[in-house]
Design a protein around this motif. Structure first.
Motif, PDB file in Angstrom:
ATOM      1  N   GLN A  39       0.827  -1.204   0.000  1.00 14.56           N
ATOM      2  CA  GLN A  39       0.000   0.000   0.000  1.00 14.56           C
ATOM      3  C   GLN A  39       0.862   1.254   0.000  1.00 14.56           C
ATOM      4  OE1 GLN A  39      -3.445   0.395  -0.347  1.00 14.56           O
ATOM      5  NE2 GLN A  39      -2.666   2.466  -0.649  1.00 14.56           N
ATOM      6  N   ALA A  40       2.007   1.199   0.689  1.00 15.20           N
ATOM      7  CA  ALA A  40       2.919   2.344   0.676  1.00 15.20           C
ATOM      8  C   ALA A  40       3.433   2.612  -0.732  1.00 15.20           C
ATOM      9  CB  ALA A  40       4.076   2.101   1.635  1.00 15.20           C
ATOM     10  N   ASN A  41       3.763   1.550  -1.444  1.00 15.02           N
ATOM     11  CA  ASN A  41       4.192   1.708  -2.834  1.00 15.02           C
ATOM     12  C   ASN A  41       3.098   2.340  -3.679  1.00 15.02           C
ATOM     13  OD1 ASN A  41       6.920   0.775  -3.189  1.00 15.02           O
ATOM     14  ND2 ASN A  41       6.218  -1.261  -2.630  1.00 15.02           N
ATOM     15  N   ALA A  42       1.848   1.907  -3.432  1.00 18.94           N
ATOM     16  CA  ALA A  42       0.724   2.457  -4.191  1.00 18.94           C
ATOM     17  C   ALA A  42       0.492   3.925  -3.840  1.00 18.94           C
ATOM     18  CB  ALA A  42      -0.536   1.639  -3.912  1.00 18.94           C
ATOM     19  N   SER A  43       0.760   4.297  -2.575  1.00 21.56           N
ATOM     20  CA  SER A  43       0.528   5.669  -2.121  1.00 21.56           C
ATOM     21  C   SER A  43       1.672   6.604  -2.460  1.00 21.56           C
ATOM     22  CB  SER A  43       0.317   5.691  -0.603  1.00 21.56           C
ATOM     23  OG  SER A  43      -0.752   4.858  -0.220  1.00 21.56           O
ATOM     24  N   SER A  44       2.815   6.056  -2.841  1.00 20.62           N
ATOM     25  CA  SER A  44       3.997   6.898  -3.018  1.00 20.62           C
ATOM     26  C   SER A  44       3.843   7.886  -4.172  1.00 20.62           C
ATOM     27  CB  SER A  44       5.249   6.042  -3.205  1.00 20.62           C
ATOM     28  OG  SER A  44       5.212   5.333  -4.415  1.00 20.62           O
ATOM     29  N   ASP A  45       2.983   7.581  -5.149  1.00 19.32           N
ATOM     30  CA  ASP A  45       2.766   8.529  -6.243  1.00 19.32           C
ATOM     31  C   ASP A  45       2.125   9.815  -5.725  1.00 19.32           C
ATOM     32  OD1 ASP A  45       3.879   6.833  -8.092  1.00 19.32           O
ATOM     33  OD2 ASP A  45       1.965   6.020  -8.791  1.00 19.32           O
ATOM     34  N   ALA A  46       1.131   9.660  -4.841  1.00 16.46           N
ATOM     35  CA  ALA A  46       0.480  10.833  -4.255  1.00 16.46           C
ATOM     36  C   ALA A  46       1.478  11.632  -3.420  1.00 16.46           C
ATOM     37  CB  ALA A  46      -0.711  10.406  -3.400  1.00 16.46           C
ATOM     38  N   LEU A  47       2.286  10.924  -2.638  1.00 16.33           N
ATOM     39  CA  LEU A  47       3.309  11.593  -1.835  1.00 16.33           C
ATOM     40  C   LEU A  47       4.311  12.300  -2.742  1.00 16.33           C
ATOM     41  CD1 LEU A  47       4.671  12.111   0.944  1.00 16.33           C
ATOM     42  CD2 LEU A  47       5.972  10.011   0.560  1.00 16.33           C
ATOM     43  N   GLY A  48       4.714  11.623  -3.824  1.00 16.33           N
ATOM     44  CA  GLY A  48       5.671  12.211  -4.754  1.00 16.33           C
ATOM     45  C   GLY A  48       5.158  13.477  -5.402  1.00 16.33           C
ATOM     46  N   SER A  49       3.886  13.484  -5.783  1.00 13.98           N
ATOM     47  CA  SER A  49       3.294  14.689  -6.385  1.00 13.98           C
ATOM     48  C   SER A  49       3.330  15.852  -5.408  1.00 13.98           C
ATOM     49  CB  SER A  49       1.846  14.411  -6.808  1.00 13.98           C
ATOM     50  OG  SER A  49       1.797  13.439  -7.823  1.00 13.98           O
ATOM     51  N   LEU A  50       2.995  15.551  -4.152  1.00 18.91           N
ATOM     52  CA  LEU A  50       3.000  16.600  -3.136  1.00 18.91           C
ATOM     53  C   LEU A  50       4.410  17.132  -2.893  1.00 18.91           C
ATOM     54  CD1 LEU A  50       1.591  18.254  -0.934  1.00 18.91           C
ATOM     55  CD2 LEU A  50       1.938  16.312   0.618  1.00 18.91           C
ATOM     56  N   LEU A  51       5.364  16.226  -2.717  1.00 17.60           N
ATOM     57  CA  LEU A  51       6.735  16.654  -2.430  1.00 17.60           C
ATOM     58  C   LEU A  51       7.355  17.388  -3.625  1.00 17.60           C
ATOM     59  CD1 LEU A  51       8.065  13.506  -0.536  1.00 17.60           C
ATOM     60  CD2 LEU A  51       7.394  15.699   0.453  1.00 17.60           C
ATOM     61  N   SER A  52       7.045  16.930  -4.829  1.00 17.75           N
ATOM     62  CA  SER A  52       7.583  17.584  -6.026  1.00 17.75           C
ATOM     63  C   SER A  52       7.075  19.019  -6.158  1.00 17.75           C
ATOM     64  CB  SER A  52       7.214  16.791  -7.279  1.00 17.75           C
ATOM     65  OG  SER A  52       7.790  15.500  -7.247  1.00 17.75           O
ATOM     66  N   ALA A  53       5.853  19.249  -5.683  1.00 15.26           N
ATOM     67  CA  ALA A  53       5.292  20.601  -5.717  1.00 15.26           C
ATOM     68  C   ALA A  53       5.794  21.453  -4.554  1.00 15.26           C
ATOM     69  CB  ALA A  53       3.766  20.531  -5.681  1.00 15.26           C
ATOM     70  N   LEU A  54       6.085  20.812  -3.428  1.00 17.65           N
ATOM     71  CA  LEU A  54       6.451  21.540  -2.213  1.00 17.65           C
ATOM     72  C   LEU A  54       7.930  21.909  -2.138  1.00 17.65           C
ATOM     73  CD1 LEU A  54       5.882  22.520   0.716  1.00 17.65           C
ATOM     74  CD2 LEU A  54       6.275  20.144   1.458  1.00 17.65           C
ATOM     75  N   ILE A  55       8.807  20.938  -2.400  1.00 18.16           N
ATOM     76  CA  ILE A  55      10.241  21.127  -2.128  1.00 18.16           C
ATOM     77  C   ILE A  55      10.856  22.296  -2.895  1.00 18.16           C
ATOM     78  CG2 ILE A  55      12.504  20.024  -2.432  1.00 18.16           C
ATOM     79  CD1 ILE A  55      11.210  17.421  -1.410  1.00 18.16           C
ATOM     80  N   PRO A  56      10.490  22.533  -4.179  1.00 15.81           N
ATOM     81  CA  PRO A  56      11.083  23.687  -4.867  1.00 15.81           C
ATOM     82  C   PRO A  56      10.805  25.033  -4.195  1.00 15.81           C
ATOM     83  CG  PRO A  56      10.136  22.180  -6.453  1.00 15.81           C
ATOM     84  CD  PRO A  56       9.700  21.692  -5.102  1.00 15.81           C
ATOM     85  N   ASN A  57       9.790  25.087  -3.314  1.00 18.01           N
ATOM     86  CA  ASN A  57       9.470  26.344  -2.634  1.00 18.01           C
ATOM     87  C   ASN A  57      10.254  26.530  -1.322  1.00 18.01           C
ATOM     88  OD1 ASN A  57       7.488  27.073  -4.545  1.00 18.01           O
ATOM     89  ND2 ASN A  57       5.996  25.757  -3.545  1.00 18.01           N
ATOM     90  N   LEU A  58      11.072  25.525  -0.960  1.00 19.86           N
ATOM     91  CA  LEU A  58      11.731  25.579   0.339  1.00 19.86           C
ATOM     92  C   LEU A  58      13.160  26.090   0.285  1.00 19.86           C
ATOM     93  CD1 LEU A  58      10.450  22.243   1.943  1.00 19.86           C
ATOM     94  CD2 LEU A  58       9.439  24.530   2.026  1.00 19.86           C
ATOM     95  N   GLY A  59      13.657  26.401  -0.886  1.00 13.60           N
ATOM     96  CA  GLY A  59      15.014  26.949  -0.964  1.00 13.60           C
ATOM     97  C   GLY A  59      16.036  25.918  -1.369  1.00 13.60           C
ATOM     98  N   GLY A  60      17.168  26.390  -1.865  1.00 12.92           N
ATOM     99  CA  GLY A  60      18.190  25.496  -2.414  1.00 12.92           C
ATOM    100  C   GLY A  60      19.357  25.268  -1.487  1.00 12.92           C
ATOM    101  N   ARG A  61      20.549  25.552  -1.954  1.00  8.37           N
ATOM    102  CA  ARG A  61      21.762  25.249  -1.201  1.00  8.37           C
ATOM    103  C   ARG A  61      22.073  26.371  -0.216  1.00  8.37           C
ATOM    104  NH1 ARG A  61      23.871  21.166  -4.443  1.00  8.37           N
ATOM    105  NH2 ARG A  61      23.466  21.352  -6.659  1.00  8.37           N
ATOM    106  N   HIS A  62      22.824  25.985   0.834  1.00 11.46           N
ATOM    107  CA  HIS A  62      23.314  27.030   1.731  1.00 11.46           C
ATOM    108  C   HIS A  62      24.826  26.971   1.915  1.00 11.46           C
ATOM    109  CE1 HIS A  62      24.237  24.532   5.242  1.00 11.46           C
ATOM    110  NE2 HIS A  62      23.089  23.915   5.101  1.00 11.46           N
ATOM    111  N   GLY A  63      25.483  26.011   1.284  1.00  9.62           N
ATOM    112  CA  GLY A  63      26.938  25.944   1.450  1.00  9.62           C
ATOM    113  C   GLY A  63      27.525  24.848   0.653  1.00  9.62           C
TER     114      GLY A  63
END
Length: 278
Positions: free
Chosen positions: A254-278
């Motif tokens: 079930q986790a494998n089946a749910s990972s697409d939904a999680l991936g869509s969310l993270l792919s949309a979220l992470i670019p808004n959190l900032g890049g490198r710091h060092g």
């Protein structure tokens, strides 16, 4: 200096030396949740066994590697697999990678897990943002001498999961057209799954989902000043009055089946959190 301090500093120095830069954001992937990462995003895959001082993941569904990745062009560390109390590791060992992130200066930490839904209104396969947690593991990673350089002896726990990150996650879910629940996660030590009576008790206590991870990591991260977002993939439903039998293999499926939904969310979220710091 304690053994864990020495191990954490050794691992941190090794990571800093072997990674060209340190991202602002890190992600811990729970059981069966690693398949959404596009291989083209992975710049480097480092087995935990190669990092001096690191434990080694022993659980099926956990790859056991630190991925240096760019998710939609945004740098991130991805811990593909984690460590658990039920594997026999101490709370300090379980949270050693998180201590490394604190020492590296990483700012944002996203903790994901596969969890059982306790709230009868939450659907299997859905996602839940952690608003708070209940620690029923019987352990705390801050037990023992405090490392003053890492954080205070008695950290305030009134707001472990960052409201600003939760707001960004909710906005990302809306942009993806996803339903995103919010609730309280209860952590147990495991590895045995919950009885009907235990399930009923945890629901009465106010928990909406249950699992065997995340909380020790959140405690350590909060102690060291990281901003934390927690996301549960609800892999099964725990209803004490009609408890269906389940297994770790079914939870992984079930986790494998749910990972697409999680991936869509993270792919949309992470670019808004900032890049490198060092």
């Amino acid at each position: 200096m304690t053994d864990i301090q020495t191990r954490a500093r050794t691992a941190t120095d090794w990571i800093r030396k072997n990674c060209p830069s340190i991202p602002n954001t890190a992600l811990v992937l729970g059981s069966g949740l690693g398949k959404w990462i596009d291989s083209a995003w992975i710049q480097k895959s480092i087995p935990y066994a190669d990092i001096p001082g690191f434990p080694v993941s022993t659980v099926e569904g956990h790859a056991g590697a630190l991925l240096v990745a760019e998710i939609k062009g945004t740098p991130a560390f991805v811990f593909s697999g984690r460590f658990h109390l039920y594997e026999g590791y101490s709370p300090r060992e379980v949270t050693l990678p998180i201590a490394c992130l604190g020492l590296l200066g990483t700012e944002n930490l996203i903790l994901t897990n596969a969890a059982g839904a306790l709230n009868p209104l939450f659907a299997t396969g859905g996602l839940m943002l952690l608003t708070d947690h209940i620690n029923m593991t019987g352990h705390n990673p801050l037990t023992g001498p405090n490392v003053d350089d890492w954080g205070p002896r008695f950290p305030d726990m009134s707001q472990v999961y960052c409201p600003a990150l939760r707001e960004q996650a909710m906005q990302a879910a809306m942009n993806c057209g996803q339903r995103l629940e919010q609730g309280v996660y209860v952590a147990v030590a495991g590895p045995s799954l919950e009885t009907p009576a235990e399930t009923r008790m945890y629901r009465i206590m106010g928990a909406d989902a249950i699992g065997m991870s995340t909380v020790p990591e959140a405690i350590t991260a909060h102690h060291m000043g990281l901003k934390i977002l927690g996301i549960s993939c609800l892999t099964n439903k725990n209803l004490p009055d009609c408890m269906a039998q389940t297994s770790h293999a079914e939870i992984l499926d079930q986790a494998n089946a749910s990972s697409d939904a999680l991936g869509s969310l993270l792919s949309a979220l992470i670019p808004n959190l900032g890049g490198r710091h060092g």
